[in-house]
Design a protein around this motif. Structure first.
Motif, PDB file in Angstrom:
ATOM      1  N   ALA A 221       0.836  -1.205   0.000  1.00 23.05           N
ATOM      2  CA  ALA A 221       0.000   0.000   0.000  1.00 23.05           C
ATOM      3  C   ALA A 221       0.869   1.252   0.000  1.00 23.05           C
ATOM      4  O   ALA A 221       0.572   2.223  -0.704  1.00 23.05           O
ATOM      5  CB  ALA A 221      -0.929  -0.004   1.215  1.00 23.05           C
ATOM      6  N   VAL A 222       1.967   1.208   0.748  1.00 19.68           N
ATOM      7  CA  VAL A 222       2.889   2.347   0.777  1.00 19.68           C
ATOM      8  C   VAL A 222       3.590   2.489  -0.577  1.00 19.68           C
ATOM      9  O   VAL A 222       3.674   3.590  -1.124  1.00 19.68           O
ATOM     10  CB  VAL A 222       3.921   2.192   1.917  1.00 19.68           C
TER      11      VAL A 222
ATOM     12  N   ASN B  94       2.587   1.604  -3.488  1.00 13.98           N
ATOM     13  CA  ASN B  94       1.638   2.055  -4.510  1.00 13.98           C
ATOM     14  C   ASN B  94       1.184   3.492  -4.304  1.00 13.98           C
ATOM     15  O   ASN B  94       0.551   4.067  -5.190  1.00 13.98           O
ATOM     16  CB  ASN B  94       0.409   1.142  -4.534  1.00 13.98           C
ATOM     17  N   ASN B  95       1.495   4.059  -3.151  1.00  8.30           N
ATOM     18  CA  ASN B  95       1.059   5.424  -2.827  1.00  8.30           C
ATOM     19  C   ASN B  95       2.193   6.209  -2.189  1.00  8.30           C
ATOM     20  O   ASN B  95       1.988   6.953  -1.236  1.00  8.30           O
ATOM     21  CB  ASN B  95      -0.131   5.369  -1.858  1.00  8.30           C
ATOM     22  N   ARG B  96       3.391   6.048  -2.692  1.00  9.29           N
ATOM     23  CA  ARG B  96       4.597   6.632  -2.084  1.00  9.29           C
ATOM     24  C   ARG B  96       4.479   8.135  -1.858  1.00  9.29           C
ATOM     25  O   ARG B  96       4.977   8.663  -0.870  1.00  9.29           O
ATOM     26  CB  ARG B  96       5.820   6.301  -2.955  1.00  9.29           C
TER      27      ARG B  96
ATOM     28  N   LYS C 100       2.101   9.779  -0.830  1.00  8.34           N
ATOM     29  CA  LYS C 100       1.283  10.093   0.342  1.00  8.34           C
ATOM     30  C   LYS C 100       2.025   9.898   1.658  1.00  8.34           C
ATOM     31  O   LYS C 100       1.455  10.116   2.726  1.00  8.34           O
ATOM     32  CB  LYS C 100       0.021   9.214   0.350  1.00  8.34           C
TER      33      LYS C 100
ATOM     34  N   MET D 219      -3.025   8.487   7.201  1.00  5.47           N
ATOM     35  CA  MET D 219      -2.941   8.370   5.743  1.00  5.47           C
ATOM     36  C   MET D 219      -3.148   6.928   5.318  1.00  5.47           C
ATOM     37  O   MET D 219      -3.856   6.646   4.349  1.00  5.47           O
ATOM     38  CB  MET D 219      -1.585   8.884   5.232  1.00  5.47           C
ATOM     39  N   LEU D 220      -2.550   6.007   6.033  1.00  8.69           N
ATOM     40  CA  LEU D 220      -2.718   4.588   5.741  1.00  8.69           C
ATOM     41  C   LEU D 220      -4.189   4.200   5.826  1.00  8.69           C
ATOM     42  O   LEU D 220      -4.683   3.406   5.025  1.00  8.69           O
ATOM     43  CB  LEU D 220      -1.884   3.761   6.718  1.00  8.69           C
TER      44      LEU D 220
ATOM     45  N   THR E  96      -6.651   5.898   4.947  1.00 15.34           N
ATOM     46  CA  THR E  96      -7.382   6.301   3.740  1.00 15.34           C
ATOM     47  C   THR E  96      -7.170   5.310   2.603  1.00 15.34           C
ATOM     48  O   THR E  96      -7.923   5.317   1.637  1.00 15.34           O
ATOM     49  CB  THR E  96      -6.954   7.707   3.260  1.00 15.34           C
ATOM     50  N   ILE E  97      -6.158   4.464   2.731  1.00 11.46           N
ATOM     51  CA  ILE E  97      -5.821   3.512   1.675  1.00 11.46           C
ATOM     52  C   ILE E  97      -6.397   2.127   1.963  1.00 11.46           C
ATOM     53  O   ILE E  97      -6.940   1.473   1.079  1.00 11.46           O
ATOM     54  CB  ILE E  97      -4.289   3.423   1.505  1.00 11.46           C
ATOM     55  N   LEU E  98      -6.267   1.684   3.220  1.00 10.63           N
ATOM     56  CA  LEU E  98      -6.749   0.350   3.583  1.00 10.63           C
ATOM     57  C   LEU E  98      -8.270   0.355   3.674  1.00 10.63           C
ATOM     58  O   LEU E  98      -8.864   1.291   4.181  1.00 10.63           O
ATOM     59  CB  LEU E  98      -6.147  -0.088   4.920  1.00 10.63           C
ATOM     60  N   LYS E  99      -8.879  -0.706   3.210  1.00 11.82           N
ATOM     61  CA  LYS E  99     -10.338  -0.784   3.172  1.00 11.82           C
ATOM     62  C   LYS E  99     -10.839  -1.920   4.054  1.00 11.82           C
ATOM     63  O   LYS E  99     -10.094  -2.816   4.413  1.00 11.82           O
ATOM     64  CB  LYS E  99     -10.820  -1.018   1.730  1.00 11.82           C
TER      65      LYS E  99
END
Length: 186
Positions: A112-113, A115-117, A119, A163-164, A166-169
């Protein structure tokens, strides 16, 4: 799952049904919705002091004492608090511990990190040096950080955890996010 004062409303059948079925350790009682105060304060601005009323209602739904309801809610926050370490004078949680709290694999957190570095600036997340990693292991004996990991251990600051989130569902991610927010707020 986070419950607001709605749990105490007379027609909140769905909320009551959900609260009666999910594990207590996954329930977070919250007062951050300013106009969702519990009965008998409905219509007034919400206040953390009203948590007791929500705990009473949860206890009534579950057939337990209000003290047991509060203990379970606090248990989740204790799990988060136990994973916090101070590194570089900042409160952080290691990637493996974040993964354990969220109920996922560490590689999923790291992916996740990756793929969204953009952020995750260094004030949100940073890699540990070997000496910092050894220091972390000595401070937190229950850490999930493995000495056999092929990748560098990452740690997340409070902002990085938000921030994490907002990415994890998923429900577990949402519940753990509430617990993280409440823990850092204390």
């Amino acid at each position: 799952i986070g419950f607001t004062g709605v749990l105490t409303f007379k027609n909140a059948r769905k909320a009551v049904e959900v609260a009666s079925q999910i594990p207590l350790e996954r329930i977070v009682l919250e007062t951050d919705c300013p106009y969702m105060a519990p009965e008998p304060f409905r219509g007034k601005r919400n206040d953390p002091g009203y948590l007791y009323r929500m705990a009473e209602r949860l206890a009534e739904i579950r057939g337990i004492t209000p003290e047991e309801a509060v203990e379970e809610a606090e248990f989740l926050m204790e799990q988060v608090k136990d994973k916090i370490a101070v590194i570089r004078n900042v409160d952080v949680i290691a990637d493996a511990d974040v993964a354990a709290l969220y109920g996922v694999e560490t590689r999923e957190i790291n992916q996740a990190v990756r793929n969204n570095r953009d952020k995750f600036p260094t004030s949100y997340m940073f890699d540990l040096s070997n000496s910092e990693l050894n220091d972390l292991r000595s401070k937190i004996l229950t850490t999930n950080v493995s000495s056999k990991s092929r990748s560098t251990t990452k740690v997340f600051t409070e902002r990085g955890l938000y921030m994490l989130a907002t990415i994890l569902k998923g429900e577990t991610a949402k519940n753990m996010t509430f617990a993280i927010i409440e823990t850092f707020a204390k």
